[in-house]
Design an enzyme around this catalytic site. Structure first.
Site, PDB file in Angstrom:
ATOM      1  N   ASP A  77      -3.680   2.287  -4.837  1.00 22.87           N
ATOM      2  CA  ASP A  77      -2.324   2.202  -4.287  1.00 22.87           C
ATOM      3  C   ASP A  77      -1.731   0.795  -4.419  1.00 22.87           C
ATOM      4  O   ASP A  77      -2.476  -0.192  -4.421  1.00 22.87           O
ATOM      5  CB  ASP A  77      -2.313   2.643  -2.816  1.00 22.87           C
ATOM      6  CG  ASP A  77      -3.218   1.818  -1.913  1.00 22.87           C
ATOM      7  OD1 ASP A  77      -4.394   1.628  -2.265  1.00 22.87           O
ATOM      8  OD2 ASP A  77      -2.746   1.373  -0.848  1.00 22.87           O
ATOM      9  N   HIS A 102       0.839  -1.193   0.000  1.00 25.04           N
ATOM     10  CA  HIS A 102       0.000   0.000   0.000  1.00 25.04           C
ATOM     11  C   HIS A 102       0.881   1.253   0.000  1.00 25.04           C
ATOM     12  O   HIS A 102       2.046   1.195   0.394  1.00 25.04           O
ATOM     13  CB  HIS A 102      -0.848   0.092   1.281  1.00 25.04           C
ATOM     14  CG  HIS A 102      -1.612  -1.138   1.639  1.00 25.04           C
ATOM     15  ND1 HIS A 102      -2.988  -1.196   1.601  1.00 25.04           N
ATOM     16  CD2 HIS A 102      -1.215  -2.357   2.097  1.00 25.04           C
ATOM     17  CE1 HIS A 102      -3.398  -2.384   1.998  1.00 25.04           C
ATOM     18  NE2 HIS A 102      -2.331  -3.109   2.308  1.00 25.04           N
ATOM     19  N   GLU A 135       2.713  -0.929   4.421  1.00 22.42           N
ATOM     20  CA  GLU A 135       2.386   0.444   4.037  1.00 22.42           C
ATOM     21  C   GLU A 135       3.672   1.232   3.794  1.00 22.42           C
ATOM     22  O   GLU A 135       4.593   1.208   4.607  1.00 22.42           O
ATOM     23  CB  GLU A 135       1.591   1.131   5.151  1.00 22.42           C
ATOM     24  CG  GLU A 135       0.195   0.561   5.378  1.00 22.42           C
ATOM     25  CD  GLU A 135      -0.852   1.232   4.508  1.00 22.42           C
ATOM     26  OE1 GLU A 135      -0.489   2.128   3.701  1.00 22.42           O
ATOM     27  OE2 GLU A 135      -2.037   0.867   4.629  1.00 22.42           O
ATOM     28  N   HIS A 154      -2.635  -3.098  -3.306  1.00 25.39           N
ATOM     29  CA  HIS A 154      -3.981  -2.878  -2.793  1.00 25.39           C
ATOM     30  C   HIS A 154      -4.974  -2.672  -3.935  1.00 25.39           C
ATOM     31  O   HIS A 154      -6.102  -3.172  -3.904  1.00 25.39           O
ATOM     32  CB  HIS A 154      -3.974  -1.669  -1.856  1.00 25.39           C
ATOM     33  CG  HIS A 154      -5.138  -1.614  -0.927  1.00 25.39           C
ATOM     34  ND1 HIS A 154      -5.421  -0.510  -0.149  1.00 25.39           N
ATOM     35  CD2 HIS A 154      -6.120  -2.511  -0.646  1.00 25.39           C
ATOM     36  CE1 HIS A 154      -6.500  -0.747   0.569  1.00 25.39           C
ATOM     37  NE2 HIS A 154      -6.943  -1.949   0.282  1.00 25.39           N
ATOM     38  N   THR A 170       0.466   5.003   1.995  1.00 26.06           N
ATOM     39  CA  THR A 170      -0.330   5.434   3.149  1.00 26.06           C
ATOM     40  C   THR A 170      -1.344   6.519   2.809  1.00 26.06           C
ATOM     41  O   THR A 170      -2.324   6.693   3.541  1.00 26.06           O
ATOM     42  CB  THR A 170       0.587   5.979   4.257  1.00 26.06           C
ATOM     43  OG1 THR A 170       1.324   7.104   3.744  1.00 26.06           O
ATOM     44  CG2 THR A 170       1.560   4.903   4.737  1.00 26.06           C
TER      45      THR A 170
END
Length: 260
Positions: A178, A65, A130, A168, A67
């Site tokens: 993302d 991902h 992340e 993601h 953030t």
């Protein structure tokens, strides 16, 4: 002056107590948390005889991902507020700092609603990583270098297949974008984390090539076909995010499809 063994042991305990206390408290908290997590799965109306063979579930996917926030500290705060109900196993800062927020065997709340292949509960089978990035920034070399090291450790430890390192947006194409088009998926694939196409071996897809089936076989949820195409192109094409596949796009898709 000499001291007895008993006095030496007492002095040793007294000296180490302040040092070990935080670690002991942390272990106790982890034990209590683990017990609380597993307690709901134990039937109170049945006899309990613990088997000696078994282990915890292990992750089989890694989902990457960004953030969508500005700083590492901001994301840590987000993941520690009760009302946000979101978390990840690792956060990697722009400078390469890594913060682990959940044990690998614990289920983070990072994937949300999504689907990859036949899996609809990605949180239960994956690790969430992340990257500190607002979605519009290039990913710094220091950050990617540390990510590659972390992924290598995870892959070896859990035996995760190369194709199971995904983004993601792959699993939630109608909701997420993302990591962004700036993320170096090709670099990751060259190290065994994800799949990529072979530019020098691209060929025109045959007329019989079913692009929808190919996207589905790769893993994309094609119930919203346009969203699946955009997610595919965000990752592999990058410059054109229209919901149609060009001749080149189909060649890329065909090349990846043949790898599976």
């Amino acid at each position: 002056m000499t001291t007895s063994i008993t006095e030496d042991i007492a002095l040793f305990k007294e000296t180490l107590a302040p040092v070990l206390a935080p670690a002991i408290d942390s272990l106790t908290l982890a034990k209590d948390k683990l017990h609380a997590a597993f307690e709901p799965g134990r039937r109170k109306d049945l006899s309990w005889v613990p088997a000696i063979h078994g282990d915890l579930r292990k992750p089989n996917y890694v989902i990457i991902h960004h953030t969508a926030q500005e700083t590492l500290a901001q994301t840590i705060r987000t993941f520690t507020l009760p009302h946000t109900k979101v978390s990840a196993h690792y956060i990697i800062g722009k400078n390469g700092e890594v913060v682990q927020m959940l044990n690998d065997y614990e289920r983070a709340w990072h994937a949300g609603a999504g689907k990859w292949g036949s899996i609809t509960d990605l949180n239960s089978v994956s690790l969430g990583i992340e990257l500190d990035n607002n979605g519009f920034q290039p990913f710094p070399t220091a950050q990617i270098d540390v990510l590659l090291t972390l992924l290598d450790t995870i892959k070896v430890k859990y035996g995760i297949p190369a194709a199971n390192f995904i983004g993601h947006a792959d699993i939630a194409p109608t909701r997420k974008n993302d990591p962004s088009t700036l993320f170096p998926w090709e670099q990751l694939a060259s190290r065994g984390f994800g799949i990529w196409y072979d530019l020098q071996f691209l060929e025109t897809a045959p007329d019989s090539f079913n692009t929808t089936d190919a996207l589905r076989i790769i893993g994309y949820d094609t119930r919203n076909l346009k969203a699946a195409i955009i997610a595919f192109k965000r990752k592999f094409i990058r410059k054109d995010l229209s919901p149609e596949l060009t001749v080149f796009d189909k060649s890329v898709l065909y090349n990846i499809y043949k790898k599976l």
